[in-house]
Design a protein around this motif. Structure first.
Motif, PDB file in Angstrom:
ATOM      1  N   ARG A 270       0.845  -1.187   0.000  1.00 21.85           N
ATOM      2  CA  ARG A 270       0.000   0.000   0.000  1.00 21.85           C
ATOM      3  C   ARG A 270       0.885   1.244   0.000  1.00 21.85           C
ATOM      4  NH1 ARG A 270      -2.245   1.575   5.896  1.00 21.85           N
ATOM      5  NH2 ARG A 270      -2.306   3.564   4.807  1.00 21.85           N
ATOM      6  N   ASN A 271       0.272   2.371  -0.274  1.00 21.53           N
ATOM      7  CA  ASN A 271       0.950   3.658  -0.102  1.00 21.53           C
ATOM      8  C   ASN A 271       0.684   4.185   1.302  1.00 21.53           C
ATOM      9  OD1 ASN A 271      -1.893   4.126  -1.083  1.00 21.53           O
ATOM     10  ND2 ASN A 271      -1.335   6.220  -0.534  1.00 21.53           N
ATOM     11  N   ILE A 272       1.651   4.898   1.857  1.00 28.07           N
ATOM     12  CA  ILE A 272       1.475   5.594   3.136  1.00 28.07           C
ATOM     13  C   ILE A 272       2.562   6.666   3.229  1.00 28.07           C
ATOM     14  CG2 ILE A 272       2.750   3.712   4.320  1.00 28.07           C
ATOM     15  CD1 ILE A 272       0.146   5.972   6.016  1.00 28.07           C
ATOM     16  N   ASP A 273       2.155   7.915   3.381  1.00 27.12           N
ATOM     17  CA  ASP A 273       3.116   9.019   3.530  1.00 27.12           C
ATOM     18  C   ASP A 273       4.147   9.053   2.399  1.00 27.12           C
ATOM     19  OD1 ASP A 273       1.805   9.644   5.902  1.00 27.12           O
ATOM     20  OD2 ASP A 273       3.174   8.437   7.112  1.00 27.12           O
ATOM     21  N   ASN A 274       3.677   8.874   1.152  1.00 27.47           N
ATOM     22  CA  ASN A 274       4.542   8.865  -0.030  1.00 27.47           C
ATOM     23  C   ASN A 274       5.587   7.747   0.000  1.00 27.47           C
ATOM     24  OD1 ASN A 274       3.333  11.167  -1.285  1.00 27.47           O
ATOM     25  ND2 ASN A 274       4.425  12.474   0.171  1.00 27.47           N
ATOM     26  N   ARG A 275       5.263   6.692   0.685  1.00 28.13           N
ATOM     27  CA  ARG A 275       6.137   5.520   0.768  1.00 28.13           C
ATOM     28  C   ARG A 275       5.349   4.292   0.292  1.00 28.13           C
ATOM     29  NH1 ARG A 275       9.740   6.616   5.525  1.00 28.13           N
ATOM     30  NH2 ARG A 275       9.115   8.622   6.398  1.00 28.13           N
ATOM     31  N   ILE A 276       6.049   3.202   0.090  1.00 26.15           N
ATOM     32  CA  ILE A 276       5.411   1.907  -0.117  1.00 26.15           C
ATOM     33  C   ILE A 276       5.686   1.033   1.101  1.00 26.15           C
ATOM     34  CG2 ILE A 276       5.427  -0.243  -1.432  1.00 26.15           C
ATOM     35  CD1 ILE A 276       3.984   1.934  -2.898  1.00 26.15           C
ATOM     36  N   LEU A 277       4.621   0.551   1.716  1.00 30.14           N
ATOM     37  CA  LEU A 277       4.706  -0.427   2.794  1.00 30.14           C
ATOM     38  C   LEU A 277       4.403  -1.776   2.149  1.00 30.14           C
ATOM     39  CD1 LEU A 277       3.168  -0.151   6.339  1.00 30.14           C
ATOM     40  CD2 LEU A 277       2.891  -2.223   4.993  1.00 30.14           C
ATOM     41  N   PHE A 278       5.280  -2.746   2.351  1.00 31.03           N
ATOM     42  CA  PHE A 278       5.187  -4.023   1.634  1.00 31.03           C
ATOM     43  C   PHE A 278       5.455  -5.163   2.604  1.00 31.03           C
ATOM     44  CE2 PHE A 278       7.254  -6.709  -1.970  1.00 31.03           C
ATOM     45  CZ  PHE A 278       6.076  -7.417  -2.138  1.00 31.03           C
ATOM     46  N   GLY A 279       4.563  -6.145   2.623  1.00 28.27           N
ATOM     47  CA  GLY A 279       4.736  -7.260   3.539  1.00 28.27           C
ATOM     48  C   GLY A 279       4.340  -8.581   2.920  1.00 28.27           C
ATOM     49  N   GLY A 280       4.679  -9.672   3.628  1.00 27.01           N
ATOM     50  CA  GLY A 280       4.287 -11.004   3.193  1.00 27.01           C
ATOM     51  C   GLY A 280       5.461 -11.934   3.029  1.00 27.01           C
TER      52      GLY A 280
END
Length: 370
Positions: A270-280
């Motif tokens: 997802r996007n958050i604060d102009n960043r990409i948060l990536f998990g899994g």
């Protein structure tokens, strides 16, 4: 620990309800108990500085099930069970939004997407073919067609040109959510005691003797909301599942907005604060990730970085700023366990990776069992 008279009197005497775990489920359980029992003494015990499982460590998806997850669930659950799961998740999200307000959640209705890697062509075609069928079975719940095929406008790499879009999903800020929940709990005269690990408990005639790493006290009712840490409590009906996550530094002109599932939901970003948060990546090492140890591994973190470079941001430079992990509670069935274990002991666990969606609802159900 030697407690003073004042500490014993104010915190640990005449306790009506003790909840173990101050995550989403535990806090909602406490709030519901306060509604039902306005004068009760309610204590939450938390082993960490902050909630130690997944409540403050997840990706902040306000989701209720991607096409691939629903298709997979239909292989192991009846159609009625799957619809009940989706309904519970969706109504749980509405309850969370109602209880805290979208501003306190920083709720963004950007929608949810599922993307498919080129090497997964057969499953991609199956998902596209079953959009109409899935829409039909969930239409009584949503009164509209939920899933649709949309062309990829984000420029992902090594994926098919069409995504599956769900306009009813969104994203929230987990930190803001938990701070708002904690504030509400404090305002309702509910006590939280951190750095307390419950080592054992003994049921007595009129309550439970609770022994932690620091103290022992009596409570009338004991409620466990420890989710991924509830294996022993539930005779192994809950299995811990570690989820590893990373986040990039801010990326200029980031055009990705929404919540995204990849590879049957084993990856999510997802996007958050102009960043990409990536998990899994748990599917790379199921045995190794069946653990309650909060750490990251090179195997999974390297795969996350590789997918960032080749799939999510193939034409964009990025740097990783931070990495972490959380512990989910899963099992051989997606239905949460909300039950009375003995005369004075109860539990609400096994969120199946959907704690944000169903945590508020499960907390209410657990409190209503008492």
């Amino acid at each position: 620990m030697q407690l003073s008279y004042w500490e014993l009197k104010s915190w640990f005497s005449n306790v009506d309800f003790t909840i173990v775990g101050s995550g989403i489920v535990g806090l909602h359980t406490a709030l519901r108990l306060r509604e039902r029992f306005p004068k009760a003494k309610i204590i939450l015990l938390e082993k960490g500085i902050l909630p130690q499982g997944a409540s403050t460590k997840n990706a902040g998806f306000a989701c209720f099930g991607s096409i691939s997850e629903i298709i997979d669930d239909l292989k192991t659950h009846s159609e009625e069970e799957v619809i009940q799961l989706i309904s519970k998740r969706y109504h749980g999200l509405q309850l969370l939004r109602k209880n805290l307000g979208d501003e306190n959640l920083d709720f963004k209705p950007f929608g949810g997407y599922e993307i498919f890697l080129k090497e997964d062509e057969s499953f991609y075609k199956e998902c596209l073919q079953r959009i109409s069928f899935i829409n039909d079975i969930v239409k009584p719940l949503f009164k509209t067609e939920v899933f649709s095929k949309e062309i990829d406008r984000f420029g992902f790499g090594n994926t098919f040109e069409y995504l599956i879009f769900n306009p009813l999903e969104g994203q929230i800020d987990i930190g803001k959510m938990m701070q708002s929940l904690l504030k509400k709990v404090y305002q309702n005269d509910i006590l939280i005691v951190n750095h307390q690990t419950v080592g054992s408990y003994t049921e007595i005639n009129n309550g439970v003797e609770v022994i932690t790493n620091n103290l022992s006290f009596k409570t009338n009712k004991l409620l466990f909301t420890t989710n991924g840490f509830a294996s022993q409590l539930t005779n192994n009906r809950v299995t811990p599942a570690r989820a590893q996550v990373l986040i990039t530094k801010p990326i200029e002109n980031l055009d990705i907005k929404g919540t995204f599932h990849l590879d049957r939901g084993y990856y999510y970003f997802r996007n958050i604060d102009n960043r990409i948060l990536f998990g899994g990546g748990r599917n790379l090492d199921f045995e190794g990730e069946t653990t309650t140890e909060l750490k990251t591994t090179e195997l999974i973190q390297n795969r996350l970085e590789d997918l960032l470079k080749t799939v999510i941001l193939p034409n964009t430079a990025f740097e990783i700023e931070h990495r972490w992990s959380g512990i989910m509670g899963v099992g051989n069935h997606k239905k949460p366990i909300v039950e009375q274990l003995s005369n004075h002991v109860f539990c609400g666990v096994r969120m199946g990776g959907m704690g944000v969606a169903i945590g508020s609802l499960i907390g209410q159900e657990l409190a209503d069992l008492v």
